[in-house]
Design an enzyme around this catalytic site. Structure first.
Site, PDB file in Angstrom:
ATOM      1  N   CYS A 187      47.392  48.163  31.002  1.00  0.00           N
ATOM      2  CA  CYS A 187      47.251  47.472  29.717  1.00  0.00           C
ATOM      3  C   CYS A 187      47.620  48.410  28.562  1.00  0.00           C
ATOM      4  O   CYS A 187      48.786  48.685  28.350  1.00  0.00           O
ATOM      5  CB  CYS A 187      45.846  46.889  29.582  1.00  0.00           C
ATOM      6  SG  CYS A 187      45.714  45.666  28.268  1.00  0.00           S
TER       7      CYS A 187
ATOM      8  N   HIS B  59      44.877  43.818  34.373  1.00  0.00           N
ATOM      9  CA  HIS B  59      43.803  44.759  34.715  1.00  0.00           C
ATOM     10  C   HIS B  59      43.479  44.699  36.209  1.00  0.00           C
ATOM     11  O   HIS B  59      42.481  44.062  36.597  1.00  0.00           O
ATOM     12  CB  HIS B  59      42.547  44.464  33.890  1.00  0.00           C
ATOM     13  CG  HIS B  59      42.611  44.993  32.494  1.00  0.00           C
ATOM     14  ND1 HIS B  59      42.203  46.272  32.164  1.00  0.00           N
ATOM     15  CD2 HIS B  59      43.073  44.430  31.354  1.00  0.00           C
ATOM     16  CE1 HIS B  59      42.389  46.465  30.863  1.00  0.00           C
ATOM     17  NE2 HIS B  59      42.919  45.366  30.349  1.00  0.00           N
TER      18      HIS B  59
ATOM     19  N   GLU C 222      42.110  46.833  38.096  1.00  0.00           N
ATOM     20  CA  GLU C 222      40.818  47.447  38.464  1.00  0.00           C
ATOM     21  C   GLU C 222      39.673  46.439  38.423  1.00  0.00           C
ATOM     22  O   GLU C 222      38.662  46.631  39.088  1.00  0.00           O
ATOM     23  CB  GLU C 222      40.525  48.650  37.546  1.00  0.00           C
ATOM     24  CG  GLU C 222      39.949  48.333  36.171  1.00  0.00           C
ATOM     25  CD  GLU C 222      40.970  47.791  35.173  1.00  0.00           C
ATOM     26  OE1 GLU C 222      42.147  47.592  35.540  1.00  0.00           O
ATOM     27  OE2 GLU C 222      40.577  47.561  34.004  1.00  0.00           O
TER      28      GLU C 222
END
Ligand code: MN
Length: 242
Positions: free
Chosen positions: A109, A213, A215
């Protein structure tokens, strides 16, 4: 020995003190992929940045606040409400030095924005204001482990190999995006409204960045762990070769 992966933290002012923070999901994802997570506090002296890189095998440039438009030669529009010039400068130096050392880098990001800006690219300060017919990229009420929009992946890219697909669905939590992409990068994924969703370095072994994202998805959608596995594999190769 597992590879050590640096994860950039941000500084947050709370009521009485400033804190050094990083989302636990980056740490969990690096561990789940077989790496050793190492949180990198923001510092303002270049010699410490070089020290950080002396013991890292890979680097994650994390998400967070907007990149200051002044860093790519523009004044901010009103949609840019907060930024940290100190963090911008710290992460750009860290990234350039990591590149010089051929360290594997994964940008996430804001990490994509930093990598692009550091090498001469520019950003849309606010895609909803500046990109005609932009679709949704910032669902503020949706939990971060939900998929939101699809992206098209270049078949020849490393990303397509990682996901064994040229179309996947991702989450989305951004209002900025790459505008002019730096010469050193090629765009390897886009959303249907033409927003850059991934870039990869043309020459380096593993220097790539994604606009979403991953993660936050590694538990709910384990396929996204593949991206962290690929970073750990590249970091292990780097560790073994030098
Ligand atoms: Mn998006």
């Amino acid at each position: 020995m597992k590879p050590v992966i640096g994860i950039t933290a941000h500084t947050e002012q709370r009521t009485q003190r400033k804190y050094c923070l990083v989302s636990q999901n980056y740490i969990y994802s690096v561990c789940a992929a077989g790496g050793v997570p190492f949180v990198l506090p923001l510092v303002n002296d270049n010699s410490t940045v070089v020290e950080y890189l002396s013991f890292l095998d890979g680097l994650i440039l994390t998400g967070g606040e907007d990149v200051c438009p002044l860093t790519y030669g523009e004044n901010p529009i009103k949609e840019v409400e907060f930024f940290s010039l100190a963090r911008d400068q710290f992460e750009m130096i860290l990234f350039k030095e990591a590149l010089r050392r051929n360290l594997p880098v994964l940008g996430i990001c804001r990490g994509l924005h930093i990598m692009n800006t550091a090498l001469g690219g520019t950003l849309y300060q606010d895609i909803f204001r500046q990109v005609e017919s932009s679709l949704g990229h910032l669902p503020k009420l949706l939990p971060v482990d939900n998929l939101y929009h699809s992206i098209q992946i270049d078949e020849e890219s490393r990303l397509a190999k990682i996901f064994s697909s040229n179309e996947i669905q991702v989450n989305s939590y951004h209002h900025q995006a790459a505008k002019k992409v730096a010469e050193a990068f090629k765009v390897t994924a886009k959303s249907s409204d033409n927003i850059v969703e991934a870039i990869e370095h043309r020459e380096k072994d593993f220097v790539l960045a994604v606009q979403w994202h991953p993660e936050d998805l590694t538990v709910s959608h384990p396929i996204f762990l593949m991206l962290f596995n690929a970073l750990i594999d590249a970091s292990t190769r780097k560790k073994q070769c030098c």
